[in-house]
Design a protein around this motif. Structure first.
Motif, PDB file in Angstrom:
ATOM      1  N   VAL A 160     -10.760 -10.999  24.821  1.00  0.00           N
ATOM      2  CA  VAL A 160     -10.096 -11.552  23.640  1.00  0.00           C
ATOM      3  C   VAL A 160      -8.752 -12.077  24.101  1.00  0.00           C
ATOM      4  O   VAL A 160      -8.097 -11.462  24.948  1.00  0.00           O
ATOM      5  CB  VAL A 160      -9.893 -10.487  22.533  1.00  0.00           C
ATOM      6  N   VAL A 161      -8.307 -13.228  23.555  1.00  0.00           N
ATOM      7  CA  VAL A 161      -6.989 -13.776  23.872  1.00  0.00           C
ATOM      8  C   VAL A 161      -6.233 -14.019  22.575  1.00  0.00           C
ATOM      9  O   VAL A 161      -6.818 -14.481  21.587  1.00  0.00           O
ATOM     10  CB  VAL A 161      -7.103 -15.097  24.664  1.00  0.00           C
ATOM     11  N   THR A 162      -4.947 -13.695  22.561  1.00  0.00           N
ATOM     12  CA  THR A 162      -4.118 -13.929  21.365  1.00  0.00           C
ATOM     13  C   THR A 162      -3.067 -14.993  21.643  1.00  0.00           C
ATOM     14  O   THR A 162      -2.518 -15.078  22.742  1.00  0.00           O
ATOM     15  CB  THR A 162      -3.418 -12.645  20.885  1.00  0.00           C
ATOM     16  N   TYR A 163      -2.771 -15.793  20.586  1.00  0.00           N
ATOM     17  CA  TYR A 163      -1.743 -16.827  20.641  1.00  0.00           C
ATOM     18  C   TYR A 163      -0.702 -16.570  19.550  1.00  0.00           C
ATOM     19  O   TYR A 163      -0.775 -17.127  18.451  1.00  0.00           O
ATOM     20  CB  TYR A 163      -2.348 -18.209  20.404  1.00  0.00           C
ATOM     21  N   PRO A 164       0.293 -15.718  19.787  1.00  0.00           N
ATOM     22  CA  PRO A 164       1.395 -15.556  18.827  1.00  0.00           C
ATOM     23  C   PRO A 164       2.431 -16.670  19.006  1.00  0.00           C
ATOM     24  O   PRO A 164       2.396 -17.395  20.011  1.00  0.00           O
ATOM     25  CB  PRO A 164       1.975 -14.193  19.196  1.00  0.00           C
ATOM     26  N   ASN A 165       3.358 -16.790  18.057  1.00  0.00           N
ATOM     27  CA  ASN A 165       4.403 -17.816  18.151  1.00  0.00           C
ATOM     28  C   ASN A 165       5.704 -17.306  17.544  1.00  0.00           C
ATOM     29  O   ASN A 165       5.693 -16.646  16.507  1.00  0.00           O
ATOM     30  CB  ASN A 165       3.981 -19.087  17.405  1.00  0.00           C
ATOM     31  N   ASP A 166       6.829 -17.623  18.193  1.00  0.00           N
ATOM     32  CA  ASP A 166       8.160 -17.261  17.697  1.00  0.00           C
ATOM     33  C   ASP A 166       8.169 -15.818  17.196  1.00  0.00           C
ATOM     34  O   ASP A 166       8.326 -15.536  16.000  1.00  0.00           O
ATOM     35  CB  ASP A 166       8.605 -18.232  16.607  1.00  0.00           C
ATOM     36  N   VAL A 167       8.029 -14.909  18.143  1.00  0.00           N
ATOM     37  CA  VAL A 167       7.841 -13.491  17.835  1.00  0.00           C
ATOM     38  C   VAL A 167       9.112 -12.871  17.268  1.00  0.00           C
ATOM     39  O   VAL A 167      10.213 -13.069  17.783  1.00  0.00           O
ATOM     40  CB  VAL A 167       7.393 -12.729  19.099  1.00  0.00           C
ATOM     41  N   ILE A 168       8.929 -12.105  16.206  1.00  0.00           N
ATOM     42  CA  ILE A 168      10.011 -11.338  15.592  1.00  0.00           C
ATOM     43  C   ILE A 168       9.773  -9.869  15.908  1.00  0.00           C
ATOM     44  O   ILE A 168       8.809  -9.265  15.439  1.00  0.00           O
ATOM     45  CB  ILE A 168      10.050 -11.549  14.075  1.00  0.00           C
ATOM     46  N   GLY A 169      10.631  -9.307  16.722  1.00  0.00           N
ATOM     47  CA  GLY A 169      10.465  -7.915  17.117  1.00  0.00           C
ATOM     48  C   GLY A 169      11.625  -7.476  17.979  1.00  0.00           C
ATOM     49  O   GLY A 169      12.614  -8.191  18.129  1.00  0.00           O
ATOM     50  N   THR A 170      11.492  -6.313  18.559  1.00  0.00           N
ATOM     51  CA  THR A 170      12.546  -5.797  19.432  1.00  0.00           C
ATOM     52  C   THR A 170      11.924  -4.883  20.471  1.00  0.00           C
ATOM     53  O   THR A 170      10.818  -4.376  20.299  1.00  0.00           O
ATOM     54  CB  THR A 170      13.610  -5.018  18.625  1.00  0.00           C
ATOM     55  N   ALA A 171      12.633  -4.718  21.569  1.00  0.00           N
ATOM     56  CA  ALA A 171      12.213  -3.802  22.623  1.00  0.00           C
ATOM     57  C   ALA A 171      13.464  -3.267  23.297  1.00  0.00           C
ATOM     58  O   ALA A 171      14.456  -3.991  23.438  1.00  0.00           O
ATOM     59  CB  ALA A 171      11.312  -4.502  23.641  1.00  0.00           C
TER      60      ALA A 171
END
Length: 425
Positions: A169-180
Motif C-alpha cells: 500500500v502507498v499513501t500520498y499525504p499533502n501539507d502535513v499538519i502535525g508535530t514530532a
C-alpha cells in the motif's frame, strides 16, 4: 494478533503511526518503533529498536535480528540537496531495508508493506498540477522532468512484493499538519513562531506568502488522520496493492485559515496586507528599534522574493488531452513570498523579539533557529491550487475526516504543552 514494524518512528508521520497502533492493544499486540534514537515514552506494547537505515544490508540485518512483524510501515525519509541525491539515498534506504528483511527471514511472516510518500507524486514541487489530483494520474517521467524519488521507491516496492508474494500500500499525504519531538520541518511550528514574533513586534499578522495562493485552494493532511488511515489500510483487504491520496476531506484556503491563526495568537490580519508595504514597515520597525534595544543600523526591512519552478508546470504534460495547450496554467509557476521568511528570520529585530519571548516565557531559545523557514516559505508561496481527491479510498470504505483548522489548532495546543510555544492567552 497483528504485529507491526514502523520505520522513521520519530518523524512527523511515523511517530503518529506508532501511537495510533499502540492505542488498540487487543488488535496490535506488538509494535516495533525503529529509529536511530528514542525520543518518546512509548506505551507497553511498543518496543523501540535501533536501526540506521543508511547502513548496509548486513548492518540493518544485524539490527533486525530479533524483530518480527506481519505489517511493515515504512515512513522514513532522508532529505538531500538534489533530486538525484534524493532518488539515490531514499531508494537505497528502502531497498536495503527490504533485503535485510530477507536476510533475517523476517519477510516470511510479512503480509503487507505500507510505504509513506507524498504529493510530490504529482509534481507539486515543480508547479501547477492537474486538479483534482487522482491516483490514476500518470507519473512525470522523461528528460524534461527531474528524478522523483517516490517513483523509485514505489518501483522498488512493487518489484519486491511481486517477487516475494507480498501486498503493498502507498499513501500520498499533502501539507502535513502535525508535530514530532525535535522535528520542526512542519508548517505549524514555523507559522506559530512567525505569529509570536509579529505580536512581539506589535504588528498585524501579515500573510508572508503569495497573494494569489491566499485565495486559492489547498488540501491538508492531519498526521493523526494519516496514521488512522495507515492502520485501516494495512488490514483492509480491498486496499492491497493500491496507492491512495490521504487528505483531511475538506478543501481549505488561507483566506479562511489566516484570520483564525491571527485570532488564536491574539492578533489581527492587516486589512490591506497585499498592498506595497515596505515604506510603512520600515517606519514601524525603526520605531520599535528603541523598545527592543537595537540601534538603527541593526534594523533591516523584510524583502519579497520570487523563485521560478520548472520551465513547464506538471499539468503541461497533459495539456493536449485536457484541451489546455496555450493556457497560462501550463507555463512556469513561481514561489512568491511578499515576505521572504528566510530573510525575515535573519533580521536582528526579529531575532531579538524571539529572544524576548523565549526569556519571558521560559522557552527553548534554539527553537527559532530550528524552524524550517524555507519549507514554510515554499508552502505559502505557491501560486497555484492543490486539490487532492479522496474518492478512491472512500469507494472502498474509508470514512476518516478531519477539519483542517481544528487540526492546526490541536497542534498549536500540543506545542504549548511541550513548551515549544508559550501558553496562549
Amino acid at each position: 494478533m497483528p504485529s507491526a514494524i514502523v520505520t522513521g518512528a520519530t518523524g512527523i508521520l511515523g511517530r503518529e503511526i506508532v501511537f495510533e497502533l499502540s492505542k488498540n492493544r487487543e488488535q496490535w499486540q506488538k509494535v516495533h518503533a525503529l529509529s536511530r534514537s528514542k525520543k518518546e515514552d512509548y506505551p507497553p506494547n511498543v518496543t523501540h529498536n535501533y536501526i540506521d537505515l543508511t547502513s548496509s544490508v548486513d548492518g540493518m540485518a544485524k539490527d533486525l535480528q530479533n524483530v518480527r512483524a506481519e505489517y511493515i510501515f515504512f515512513a522514513a525519509y532522508l532529505q538531500k540537496d538534489s533530486e538525484q541525491e534524493n532518488w539515490d539515498a531514499n531508494g537505497a534506504m528502502l531497498s536495503n531495508f527490504l533485503q535485510a528483511l530477507l536476510k533475517t527471514d523476517t519477510i516470511k511472516g510479512v503480509k503487507r508493506i505500507l510505504l509513506v510518500t507524498g504529493a510530490k507524486q504529482y509534481g507539486v514541487h515543480l508547479g501547477a498540477p492537474k486538479n483534482p489530483m487522482t491516483e490514476s494520474d500518470p507519473w512525470l517521467t522523461g528528460e524534461q522532468w527531474p528524478p522523483n524519488f517516490y517513483y523509485n521507491q514505489q518501483t522498488i516496492l512493487h518489484k519486491f512484493c511481486k517477487e516475494h508474494g507480498k501486498e503493498w500500500v502507498v499513501t500520498y499525504p499533502n501539507d502535513v499538519i502535525g508535530t514530532a519531538t525535535g522535528n520542526f520541518m512542519n508548517l505549524a511550528t514555523a507559522t506559530a513562531l512567525y505569529a509570536l514574533v509579529s505580536k512581539e513586534l506589535e504588528q498585524y499578522l501579515v500573510f508572508p506568502g503569495s497573494p494569489d495562493f491566499y485565495t486559492r485552494f489547498d488540501s491538508f493532511t492531519s498526521s493523526k488522520l494519516h496514521a488512522e488511515f495507515c492502520a485501516w489500510a494495512a488490514l483492509e483487504p480491498r486496499a492491497g496493492n493500491q496507492a491512495f491520496n490521504v487528505v483531511n476531506g475538506d478543501v481549505e484556503s488561507w483566506q479562511n485559515l489566516w484570520p483564525k491563526v491571527a485570532s488564536y495568537f491574539g492578533l489581527k490580519v492587516k486589512p490591506d496586507q497585499f498592498r506595497k508595504r515596505q515604506v510603512d514597515e520600515k517606519a514601524h520597525i525603526t520605531d520599535m528599534a528603541g523598545k527592543l534595544g537595537l540601534v538603527q543600523s541593526d534594523v533591516q526591512t523584510s524583502q519579497s522574493s520570487s523563485s521560478p519552478l520548472a520551465e513547464q508546470s506538471p499539468i503541461s504534460s497533459r495539456a493536449e488531452e485536457l484541451g489546455l495547450q496555450g493556457h497560462g496554467i501550463t507555463q512556469q509557476s513561481n514561489i512568491d513570498q511578499q515576505i521572504d521568511l528566510i530573510k525575515w528570520s535573519n533580521r536582528d529585530d526579529v531575532k531579538n523579539a524571539w529572544l524576548n519571548v523565549a526569556e519571558r516565557e521560559g522557552l527553548d531559545k534554539t527553537t527559532f533557529e530550528k524552524a524550517t523557514w524555507g519549507f514554510l516559505g515554499f508552502v505559502l508561496g505557491r501560486n497555484y491550487d492543490l486539490v487532492m481527491s479522496s474518492s478512491k479510498a472512500r469507494k472502498i470504505g474509508w470514512r476518516g475526516y478531519r477539519d483542517t483548522w481544528e487540526s492546526l489548532e490541536e497542534v498549536f495546543n500540543e506545542l504549548e504543552r511541550a513548551k515549544v510555544l508559550p501558553k496562549s492567552e
